[in-house]
Design an enzyme around this catalytic site. Structure first.
Site, PDB file in Angstrom:
ATOM      1  N   LYS A  46      36.270  40.722  50.727  1.00  0.00           N
ATOM      2  CA  LYS A  46      38.228  40.030  51.011  1.00  0.00           C
ATOM      3  C   LYS A  46      37.811  39.318  49.398  1.00  0.00           C
ATOM      4  O   LYS A  46      37.147  38.976  48.628  1.00  0.00           O
ATOM      5  CB  LYS A  46      38.331  39.542  51.591  1.00  0.00           C
ATOM      6  CG  LYS A  46      39.347  38.961  53.017  1.00  0.00           C
ATOM      7  CD  LYS A  46      39.994  39.903  53.148  1.00  0.00           C
ATOM      8  CE  LYS A  46      41.342  39.924  53.860  1.00  0.00           C
ATOM      9  NZ  LYS A  46      41.420  40.642  54.449  1.00  0.00           N
ATOM     10  N   ASP A  49      46.650  41.941  51.478  1.00  0.00           N
ATOM     11  CA  ASP A  49      46.151  41.712  53.188  1.00  0.00           C
ATOM     12  C   ASP A  49      47.878  40.382  53.071  1.00  0.00           C
ATOM     13  O   ASP A  49      49.369  40.585  51.952  1.00  0.00           O
ATOM     14  CB  ASP A  49      45.424  40.367  53.474  1.00  0.00           C
ATOM     15  CG  ASP A  49      44.910  39.990  54.201  1.00  0.00           C
ATOM     16  OD1 ASP A  49      44.671  40.988  54.983  1.00  0.00           O
ATOM     17  OD2 ASP A  49      45.167  38.526  53.718  1.00  0.00           O
TER      18      ASP A  49
END
Ligand code: NDP
Length: 447
Positions: free
Chosen positions: A126, A166
């Site tokens: 991430k 995201d």
């Protein structure tokens, strides 16, 4: 839980002070898998869990950029490359002022297991920045993305690490990042996913997380003799996940009675209509508007401050952000007769909220299983880019549906207990994913 578990958690907290979101994600996972871990002397000896909770590496860097007034600006960015046992690192980039190392570590940790559940060859990662894209011009966002990629490009690659979008990172940001990458590398490779259709993106990527979540929710309901059609669905968020989860729910005959953003929520007692849904998409995706404006423009829609969990519903689908549904909200939902809670966002329910659902026989779909449709279609995008083909919308949706069904079945297999009517999907997802990752780690030896 055993002394060994307590030692493991206290060691984790000591090594990672103040990283509360990361602690929460690891505790949630470890509480499911620890009995299996302890029973396997090989795993304990090889410190599988200890190694699994330590990222392969974290890259942190400054992003300098210039705003439209000519001011010099600086933000911080990270890439957490957590675990690559199952394939190249894969996970989104988040641009939001609340982004910090703890948030990215929790997201990267969850991503390992989500990706494992898809059955596709993807490791977990991430990244993101504390940059706030809200209120910035397109040119400012472009300059920021180009500056970020100037540094990030050294660490990513189609066989190394493939980021995606995201919160705060949609097609616009991915296009700027990708354009700068291919310019610097002088190679066109599928190094980012979530690209627009004209830039090598996959059909259905935009819809995949929301649609996938609704497919998963329907399987959960059907498994327990319930149906989705006719149910009232309370959704939070009005971003990528929330909008497409809402549309799929409507298509399947359910009533979408709430949507939200960080200002508050809208209540639509009669359910969102097709026309209203299109108006909301335009407001959010094109006009950068607020949910309160939606209530001003539409009949039968009211705006309220706070979160939507006080509204009576059969299905609750938190699709905004982490820890947005706490214990007291869970109590209210239970008292109002909620049947299923399905996480569109990552870790939107607090640990105490999840505990309430599980102890009250509420079907609970954890994010790492329920929202895996997004990364799955990202995996499909990587495959299409690698072999230079584009699959049709129908083909991608078919693959997505079949993959969500497989994830559901893996959870049922690992989360069913004799004498219990309700499948424990949280345990099921954690255990099925852990077994896959731990088997690979064991096979690799000391790495
Ligand atoms: P978007 O940026 O498109 O939308 C986020 C939505 O959540 C917006 O409506 C936003 O409101 C709201 N929101 C964000 N932060 C807060 C907050 N602190 N309090 C209240 N509302 C908030 O993001 P996505 O839809 O892409 O992502 C939503 C969630 O789903 C995240 O947890 C993400 O990690 C997860 N997810 C996303 C995937 C994807 O494919 N996009 C895949 C898997 C998981 P506002 O505009 O007011 O900020």
């Amino acid at each position: 839980m055993s002394t060994r578990y307590e030692d493991f958690i206290s060691g984790l907290k000591k090594r990672n002070p103040h990283q509360t979101e990361f602690h929460q994600a690891v505790e949630e996972f470890a509480s499911s898998v620890f009995p299996i871990y302890e029973a396997n002397k090989g795993y304990c000896k090889e410190q599988i869990l200890e190694r699994l909770t330590e990222p392969d590496r974290i890259i942190s860097f400054r992003v300098s950029w210039e705003d439209d007034e000519g001011n010099f600006r600086a933000n911080r960015a990270w890439r957490v490359q957590f675990n690559k046992c199952l394939g190249p690192y894969k996970g989104g980039l988040r641009f939001h002022p609340d982004v910090n190392e703890s948030v990215l570590k929790f997201l990267g940790f969850e991503q390992i297991f989500k990706n494992a559940l898809t059955g596709l060859p993807m490791g977990g990662a991430k990244g993101g920045s504390n940059f706030n894209p809200k209120g910035k011009s397109d040119r400012e966002v472009m300059r920021f993305c180009q500056s970020l990629m100037t540094e990030l490009h050294r660490y990513i690659g189609e066989d190394t690490d493939v980021p995606a979008g995201d919160i705060g990172v949609g097609t616009r940001e991915i296009s700027y990042l990708f354009g700068h990458y291919i310019r610097m590398e002088n190679r066109w490779v599928g190094v980012l996913t979530g690209k627009g259709a004209s830039c090598g993106g996959s059909a259905v990527r935009k819809e995949a997380t929301g649609w996938g979540c609704m497919y998963f929710c329907e399987h959960m309901l059907n498994q327990h003799g319930e149906a989705l059609g006719g149910q009232r669905v309370a959704i939070s968020g009005a971003g990528n996940v929330a909008l497409y989860a809402a549309h799929k729910a409507m298509e399947k005959g359910a009533k979408v009675i709430t949507m939200s953003d960080s200002d508050g929520y809208v209540h639509i007692p009669e359910g969102l209509t097709e026309e209203q849904w299109h108006n909301l998409v335009k407001l959010k995706e094109e006009d950068d508007g607020r949910i309160s404006e939606f209530a001003e423009n539409e009949t039968g829609v009211t705006f309220h401050e706070g979160k939507p969990w006080g509204v009576s519903c059969e299905i609750a689908m938190p699709c905004a952000t982490q820890n947005e549904l706490d214990e007291s909200a869970a109590e209210t939902l239970i008292n109002n007769g909620v049947v299923a809670v399905c996480e569109g966002a990552n870790m939107p329910c607090t640990a105490k909220a999840v505990e309430r659902f599980r102890h009250n026989g509420i079907l609970f779909g954890p994010g790492k299983a329920a929202n895996a449709g997004g990364v799955a279609v990202s995996g499909f995008e990587q495959s299409q880019n690698a072999i230079r083909v584009s699959w049709s919308r129908e083909e991608v949706d078919e693959r997505l549906q079949s993959l969500m069904k497989d994830i559901h079945n893996r959870c049922v297999e690992a989360g069913s207990r004799e004498g219990q009517k309700i499948v424990d999907y949280a345990d099921g997802a954690n255990i099925a994913a852990f077994q896959k990752v731990a088997t690979a780690m064991h096979a690799y030896g000391v790495v």
